[in-house]
Design an enzyme around this catalytic site. Structure first.
Site, PDB file in Angstrom:
ATOM      1  N   LYS A 146      30.083 -72.212 -57.372  1.00 17.67           N
ATOM      2  CA  LYS A 146      30.643 -73.440 -56.810  1.00 17.67           C
ATOM      3  C   LYS A 146      31.670 -74.120 -57.740  1.00 17.67           C
ATOM      4  CE  LYS A 146      27.238 -73.814 -53.251  1.00 17.67           C
ATOM      5  NZ  LYS A 146      25.866 -73.350 -53.331  1.00 17.67           N
ATOM      6  N   ASP A 153      18.898 -71.549 -61.847  1.00 15.78           N
ATOM      7  CA  ASP A 153      20.015 -71.313 -60.934  1.00 15.78           C
ATOM      8  C   ASP A 153      20.792 -72.622 -60.845  1.00 15.78           C
ATOM      9  OD1 ASP A 153      21.803 -70.871 -58.940  1.00 15.78           O
ATOM     10  OD2 ASP A 153      20.341 -70.202 -57.445  1.00 15.78           O
ATOM     11  N   TYR A 190      17.073 -72.312 -52.711  1.00 15.43           N
ATOM     12  CA  TYR A 190      17.969 -71.278 -52.179  1.00 15.43           C
ATOM     13  C   TYR A 190      18.722 -70.656 -53.345  1.00 15.43           C
ATOM     14  CZ  TYR A 190      21.876 -69.078 -49.663  1.00 15.43           C
ATOM     15  OH  TYR A 190      22.806 -68.183 -49.180  1.00 15.43           O
TER      16      TYR A 190
HETATM   17  C1  LIG Z   1      25.305 -71.909 -52.976  1.00 12.79           C
HETATM   18  C2  LIG Z   1      24.185 -71.413 -53.821  1.00 12.79           C
HETATM   19  C3  LIG Z   1      24.010 -70.053 -54.108  1.00 12.79           C
HETATM   20  C4  LIG Z   1      24.848 -68.993 -53.469  1.00 12.79           C
HETATM   21  O1  LIG Z   1      26.181 -69.085 -53.837  1.00 12.79           O
HETATM   22  P1  LIG Z   1      27.293 -68.383 -52.901  1.00 12.79           P
HETATM   23  O2  LIG Z   1      28.562 -68.608 -53.653  1.00 12.79           O
HETATM   24  O3  LIG Z   1      27.215 -69.069 -51.581  1.00 12.79           O
HETATM   25  O4  LIG Z   1      26.934 -66.956 -52.812  1.00 12.79           O
HETATM   26  C5  LIG Z   1      23.019 -69.696 -54.998  1.00 12.79           C
HETATM   27  N1  LIG Z   1      22.223 -70.607 -55.562  1.00 12.79           N
HETATM   28  C6  LIG Z   1      22.351 -71.917 -55.318  1.00 12.79           C
HETATM   29  C7  LIG Z   1      21.467 -72.898 -56.020  1.00 12.79           C
HETATM   30  C8  LIG Z   1      23.323 -72.366 -54.422  1.00 12.79           C
HETATM   31  O5  LIG Z   1      23.414 -73.665 -54.135  1.00 12.79           O
END
Ligand SMILES: *Cc1c(COP(=O)(O)O)cnc(C)c1O
Length: 433
Positions: free
Chosen positions: A270, A242, A147
């Protein structure tokens, strides 16, 4: 089973449904994959949260990862309170941005420059644009089971056929966008090889989560990530890690240091904001010089580098940057996971606890490893629902879906973990009666 009282949460949820689609401002919060209505949280302190009905929980969701120091950490609170009287936002540079950037860049050899944004989604969306702008190519490769936020290019799932374009995973995403995203299974070198052969000279970047942790915990092997690095390099494509979850979670330098592999672009979110909305993407000087106003890749944000958010991030990352922080957290997590695993093994329960650093995933499976999304048994989620309910009733809050991982924070005490372990054992006994 007698459930905890949720009457106040239920009433708030009914009201919320008249305001927000599904009663929530982010879909997973709606508890669609578990029993009952969502709990409305009133406050958190340390590793504990309290809902509107006064129920107390040991929290392993930790706001989906940002709260690595737990709730209401005094050092973050102080830092935010100190920043508040100066004003909330200026839309002009502040010294706090320099301070957070310096803290990150002097302690992370995998990026030389960065740009702050306000969410993980924005960070990833911008990283993709940077990769496309730099390589002058349009296609990207992502993996099923990863994701990357909700930008159009990434709301794409595997289509039918062996190597093909992806299909949109949300209404409203143009099929022409999905056509630029190639979706491959994780842990499959041949699929990568074939995709690079089929789309020779067209792939701008391959994006992968540092450790895929949004669809279970799909821990990849070192040799596979090394292969990713090699094949992207050979084909003139960039490699994007990511690290919105793994950044500052696997260690201060995240998954890049964990593997000892230099990706071309890294995204953060995060943890970086200490609970405030912050994201970032970083790369080499050369790559970052493509970003406006230095270069032609446009990217901006009214609230980017927000001073209050920077203050929270600075306070949190300063704590993480102290000796032994990550070792302590990992040991705590391992002890919990090992104790639970010993119980599972003794009873021969069909469940496995996958874990890395302070992340864990309780999977109802008999497989000894799960490295790709198609190895997850969707039917096993019924067991998770029973487990989740049993744990809520015992004062333990896990993410409301069996595809979600849990996080141990520095605020979890041995007493918390002992209590959680007891609750988890009882929960498993209920699942497997
Ligand atoms: C949570 C998450 C996102 C998106 O971040 P948001 O702050 O919710 O937009 C993107 N990539 C990864 C790996 C994530 O866990």
């Amino acid at each position: 089973m007698k459930d905890i009282s949720r009457s106040k949460s239920a009433a708030l949820y009914e009201k919320a449904k008249t305001y927000f689609p599904g009663g929530v401002n982010s879909p997973v919060r709606a508890f669609k994959s578990v029993y009952g209505t969502p709990l409305f949280i009133e406050r958190g302190d340390g590793s504990h949260i309290w809902d509107a009905d006064g129920n107390e929980f040991i929290d392993f969701c930790c706001s989906w990862g940002p709260l690595i120091l737990g709730h209401n950490d005094g050092r973050i609170r102080e830092s935010v309170i100190n920043a508040l009287p100066q004003g909330l936002s200026f839309g002009a540079p502040t010294e706090l941005e320099n301070e957070l950037a310096e803290l990150i860049l002097t302690n992370n050899k995998y990026i030389q420059k960065l740009r702050f944004v306000s969410s993980g989604t924005e960070a990833v969306m911008s990283a993709i644009r940077l990769a496309r702008g730099h390589t002058k190519r349009d296609k990207i490769i992502k993996f099923e089971g990863c994701y990357h936020g909700h930008s159009d290019s990434l709301l794409v799932k595997a289509g039918s056929g062996l190597v093909t374009f992806g299909e949109t995973s949300s209404l409203g995403v143009p099929t022409s966008f999905a056509a630029e995203t190639i979706v491959l299974p994780l842990n499959d070198k041949q699929a990568l090889q074939e995709a690079f052969a089929q789309f020779e000279g067209q792939v701008a970047a391959v994006i992968i989560e540092g450790i895929p942790a949004n669809d279970g915990l799909l821990i990849q092997e070192q040799h596979y990530i090394e292969y990713l690095r090699a094949i992207t390099q050979e084909n003139g494509a960039l490699l994007i890690f990511d690290e919105v979850i793994t950044g500052f979670r696997l260690g201060f330098e995240g998954a890049a240091a964990y593997y000892g592999i230099q990706p071309d672009i890294i995204t953060y979110g995060k943890i970086i904001g200490g609970g405030m909305p912050v994201g970032a993407y970083g790369a080499s000087e050369e790559l970052m010089s493509c970003i406006s106003p230095d270069g032609g890749v446009y990217q901006a944000g009214t609230l980017s580098g927000n001073p209050i958010a920077m203050a929270a991030g600075i306070a949190q990352l300063n704590v993480l940057n102290t000796d032994g922080f990550y070792e302590g957290l990992a040991t705590k997590t391992k002890n919990l996971v090992d104790a639970l695993t010993a119980y599972i093994d003794a009873r021969n329960y069909q469940v496995k606890v996958f874990s890395i650093a302070s992340i864990f995933w309780i999977a109802f499976t008999d497989k000894s490893s799960i490295r790709s999304a198609d190895e997850i048994d969707a039917n096993s989620m019924e067991k998770y629902k029973v487990f989740h309910r049993a744990l809520l009733n015992r004062g333990v809050y896990l993410g409301p879906s069996g595809y979600e991982v849990g996080f141990v924070s520095a605020a979890h005490t041995q007493d918390d973990l002992d209590k959680a372990l007891t609750a988890m054992k009882e929960g498993l006994d209920l699942v497997f009666v």
